[in-house]
Design a protein around this motif. Structure first.
Motif, short mmCIF file in Angstrom:
data_model
loop_
_atom_site.label_atom_id
_atom_site.label_comp_id
_atom_site.label_asym_id
_atom_site.label_seq_id
_atom_site.Cartn_x
_atom_site.Cartn_y
_atom_site.Cartn_z
N VAL A 123 -102.83 -117.25 -10.51
CA VAL A 123 -103.74 -118.17 -11.22
C VAL A 123 -104.55 -119.00 -10.24
CG1 VAL A 123 -103.85 -120.16 -12.77
CG2 VAL A 123 -102.29 -118.27 -13.28
N ASN A 124 -103.88 -119.63 -9.29
CA ASN A 124 -104.53 -120.63 -8.44
C ASN A 124 -105.49 -120.02 -7.42
OD1 ASN A 124 -102.61 -122.08 -9.83
ND2 ASN A 124 -101.65 -122.97 -8.03
N LEU A 125 -105.12 -118.90 -6.84
CA LEU A 125 -105.93 -118.30 -5.78
C LEU A 125 -106.68 -117.07 -6.26
CD1 LEU A 125 -106.88 -118.08 -2.87
CD2 LEU A 125 -104.69 -116.98 -2.30
N THR A 126 -105.95 -116.10 -6.81
CA THR A 126 -106.63 -114.89 -7.30
C THR A 126 -107.60 -115.25 -8.43
OG1 THR A 126 -104.67 -113.61 -6.72
CG2 THR A 126 -106.29 -112.54 -8.13
N GLY A 127 -107.24 -116.22 -9.25
CA GLY A 127 -108.13 -116.64 -10.33
C GLY A 127 -109.46 -117.14 -9.81
N ALA A 128 -109.43 -117.94 -8.74
CA ALA A 128 -110.68 -118.42 -8.15
C ALA A 128 -111.48 -117.27 -7.55
CB ALA A 128 -110.37 -119.47 -7.09
N PHE A 129 -110.79 -116.35 -6.90
CA PHE A 129 -111.45 -115.15 -6.37
C PHE A 129 -112.12 -114.36 -7.49
CE2 PHE A 129 -110.89 -110.54 -5.92
CZ PHE A 129 -111.79 -110.28 -4.88
N ASN A 130 -111.37 -114.12 -8.58
CA ASN A 130 -111.91 -113.34 -9.69
C ASN A 130 -113.17 -113.98 -10.27
OD1 ASN A 130 -109.88 -111.38 -9.61
ND2 ASN A 130 -108.60 -112.42 -11.12
N MET A 131 -113.11 -115.27 -10.51
CA MET A 131 -114.26 -115.97 -11.10
C MET A 131 -115.46 -115.97 -10.15
SD MET A 131 -114.47 -117.38 -14.12
CE MET A 131 -113.39 -117.40 -15.54
N THR A 132 -115.21 -116.26 -8.89
CA THR A 132 -116.31 -116.31 -7.93
C THR A 132 -116.95 -114.94 -7.77
OG1 THR A 132 -115.15 -118.10 -6.77
CG2 THR A 132 -116.97 -117.03 -5.60
N ARG A 133 -116.13 -113.92 -7.66
CA ARG A 133 -116.67 -112.57 -7.52
C ARG A 133 -117.50 -112.18 -8.74
NH1 ARG A 133 -112.58 -107.55 -6.98
NH2 ARG A 133 -111.98 -108.39 -9.01
N ALA A 134 -117.01 -112.53 -9.93
CA ALA A 134 -117.71 -112.15 -11.16
C ALA A 134 -119.08 -112.80 -11.28
CB ALA A 134 -116.85 -112.51 -12.37
#
Length: 257
Positions: A123-134
């Motif tokens: 949630v904390n790290l991969t979530g930010a990666f997912n949102m930024t990439r999208a």
């Protein structure tokens, strides 16, 4: 600029759109309400508390914003892709992304379960990666935008019993600096905010002696209010911060200095 696609909620080209994750309460809600007051329209992403997210939408609308809530598990790349697509369909563009969604599953390392480590990092790290990439292609096409990642003072100094949380928040700092370098040529700034102890629903449930122990670790002698963290986010997404990127701003009362 927003699309002219029929049915868009976002029609006023003078207003920018911010997407805030973990926006139903605490720091995320304070950020959303602050940005609404600053003239942003809001896409509010929440994990499961529909009632709280509806209250956040109403608060943003009371400040004059157009706001809509979207349920999404940011740890899921597929859900993030679908949610970002829906936001762009509804609003036409996103100017600011605030990656605030976060969870804790504390425990000493020797007893920490695999799923507790993986969920917090997810949630904390991969979530930010997912949102930024999208949103990266949209940011690049419009040649501008703001990303703010909610790190933590714990990511700078560590904390016993929070190996998973500290690792996720430290990872956000590396993600911030790397993406800042990648997107700077397109006019996109990427920064991190690192709060210390903040008065939220979670800290309100703690025994007073525990809160006093926290306050004893803080040079300013008190916990932060969510609005004090939100104020820094509001600055970082504003035009005044156009030349600030790759930075980590502590809002911790001096705890990690």
């Amino acid at each position: 600029m927003p699309s002219s696609k029929e049915g868009l909620l976002f029609r006023d080209a003078s207003r920018r759109v911010a997407l805030v994750t973990g926006a139903s309460r605490g720091i995320g809600r304070a950020v959303a309400e602050g940005l609404a007051a600053d003239g942003f329209d809001l896409a509010l992403v929440y994990a499961g508390n529909a009632e709280a997210s509806a209250e956040a939408v109403a608060a943003c609308e009371a400040a004059g914003a157009t706001a809509r809530a979207y349920r999404c598990d940011v740890a899921s790349a597929d859900e993030v892709k679908a949610t970002v697509g829906a936001v762009l369909d509804d609003f036409g563009a996103v100017w600011a992304l605030v990656n605030n969604a976060g969870v804790t599953r504390d425990g000493l390392l020797v007893r920490m379960k695999d799923e507790d480590f993986e969920r917090v990092v997810g949630v904390n790290l991969t979530g930010a990666f997912n949102m930024t990439r999208a949103l990266t292609r949209a940011f690049m096409r419009q040649r501008g935008g703001r990303v703010v990642n909610m790190s933590s003072a714990v990511g700078l100094m560590g904390n016993a019993g929070q190996a998973n949380y500290a690792a996720s928040k430290a990872g956000l700092i590396g993600l911030t600096k790397s993406v800042a370098r990648e997107l700077a040529p397109r006019g996109v700034t990427v920064n991190a905010v690192a709060p210390g102890f903040v008065r939220t629903d979670m800290t309100a449930a703690l025994p007073e002696q525990v809160v006093e122990r926290y306050e004893g670790q803080i040079p300013l002698g008190r916990l932060a209010d969510p609005s004090e963290v939100a104020a820094v986010v509001r600055f970082l997404v504003s035009n005044a911060a156009a030349y600030v990127t790759g930075e980590v701003v502590r809002v911790d009362g001096g705890m990690a200095m």
